[in-house]
Scaffold this active site. Structure first.
Site, PDB file in Angstrom:
ATOM      1  N   CYS A   1       0.831  -1.202   0.000  1.00 42.35           N
ATOM      2  CA  CYS A   1       0.000   0.000   0.000  1.00 42.35           C
ATOM      3  C   CYS A   1       0.868   1.256   0.000  1.00 42.35           C
ATOM      4  O   CYS A   1       2.007   1.254   0.465  1.00 42.35           O
ATOM      5  CB  CYS A   1      -0.913  -0.006   1.217  1.00 42.35           C
ATOM      6  SG  CYS A   1      -2.273   1.177   1.081  1.00 42.35           S
TER       7      CYS A   1
ATOM      8  N   ASP B   1      -6.173  -3.426  11.490  1.00 41.98           N
ATOM      9  CA  ASP B   1      -4.982  -2.590  11.602  1.00 41.98           C
ATOM     10  C   ASP B   1      -4.784  -2.176  13.051  1.00 41.98           C
ATOM     11  O   ASP B   1      -5.690  -2.298  13.887  1.00 41.98           O
ATOM     12  CB  ASP B   1      -5.167  -1.344  10.724  1.00 41.98           C
ATOM     13  CG  ASP B   1      -3.878  -0.624  10.392  1.00 41.98           C
ATOM     14  OD1 ASP B   1      -2.806  -1.053  10.852  1.00 41.98           O
ATOM     15  OD2 ASP B   1      -3.945   0.383   9.653  1.00 41.98           O
TER      16      ASP B   1
END
Length: 214
Positions: free
Chosen positions: A10, A133
């Site tokens: 990412c 996360d």
């Protein structure tokens, strides 16, 4: 480790790093649309990078509390396979985005302690995938990409939710194998853990990270 593991790189910002991610075997590449992030891209820059991604590798747009107008502009210009909602979007908002834009939606859920896991079940009702996360520090302007891990033991024995899920937060080539072992994750996401500086990906670290998942 099994080659069935799917890796998302990412926060890509340069053509050579997109190619490095693809060549190393990433299954997902992420483009960040959040001005406070060192990985933020203007829409045209993201559109140009997306053209470098071959079929079979999912192109994901990371947004934070984006409006419909924001998402209209992004999706009109960038050929995407998935939207990642990384802000404080409610389950209702996730469902609304999914319906309006006709793209799979991945919802990020921040975890710091056991009680945070309830949100995973909640968002499983409306999102296509979940990104688990580390919850950002209270004073952080960034909802992710902070290089922080959470206590992976919180996920031990919880390998399955109703939706596919991806582990994120503080992962590096050195710890990703252990993180997968402890959590049972079959998908992992990395951003700062494969950078030489904030927003600058390192091809060798990308390769090392993906190698460590195998």
């Amino acid at each position: 480790m099994s080659t069935e593991i799917s890796v998302k790189i990412c926060g890509l910002t340069a053509p050579e790093h997109v190619r490095a991610a693809v060549d190393a075997g990433a299954r997902y590449v992420g483009f960040v649309f959040f001005p406070k992030s060192p990985r933020h891209l203007e829409i045209q820059a993201a559109a140009d990078l997306a053209q470098l991604v071959p079929a079979g590798v999912a192109k994901v747009a990371l947004t934070v509390n984006a409006t419909d107008e924001d998402l209209d502009r992004i999706t009109a210009a960038v050929p995407l396979d998935m939207l990642q909602l990384h802000g404080k979007e409610s389950p209702e908002r996730v469902a609304e985005v999914r319906d309006r834009f006709g793209l799979p939606v991945m919802k990020a859920v921040g975890v710091a302690e056991g009680e945070d896991l309830a949100a995973i079940d909640l968002y499983s009702e409306v999102a296509d995938q979940l990104l688990i996360d580390a919850k950002p520090p209270r004073n952080s302007e960034l909802p992710g990409g902070n290089g922080l891990a959470f206590d992976w033991r919180l996920l031990a024995g919880r390998k399955y939710w109703r939706r596919p899920w991806m582990l994120a937060g503080g992962l590096t080539p050195d710890n990703v194998a252990e993180a997968m072992r402890m959590t049972g994750a079959r998908q992992v996401d990395v951003s700062s853990g494969v950078e030489s500086a904030p927003g600058v990906k390192d091809a060798d670290l990308i390769q090392a990270f993906i190698d460590a998942t195998r």
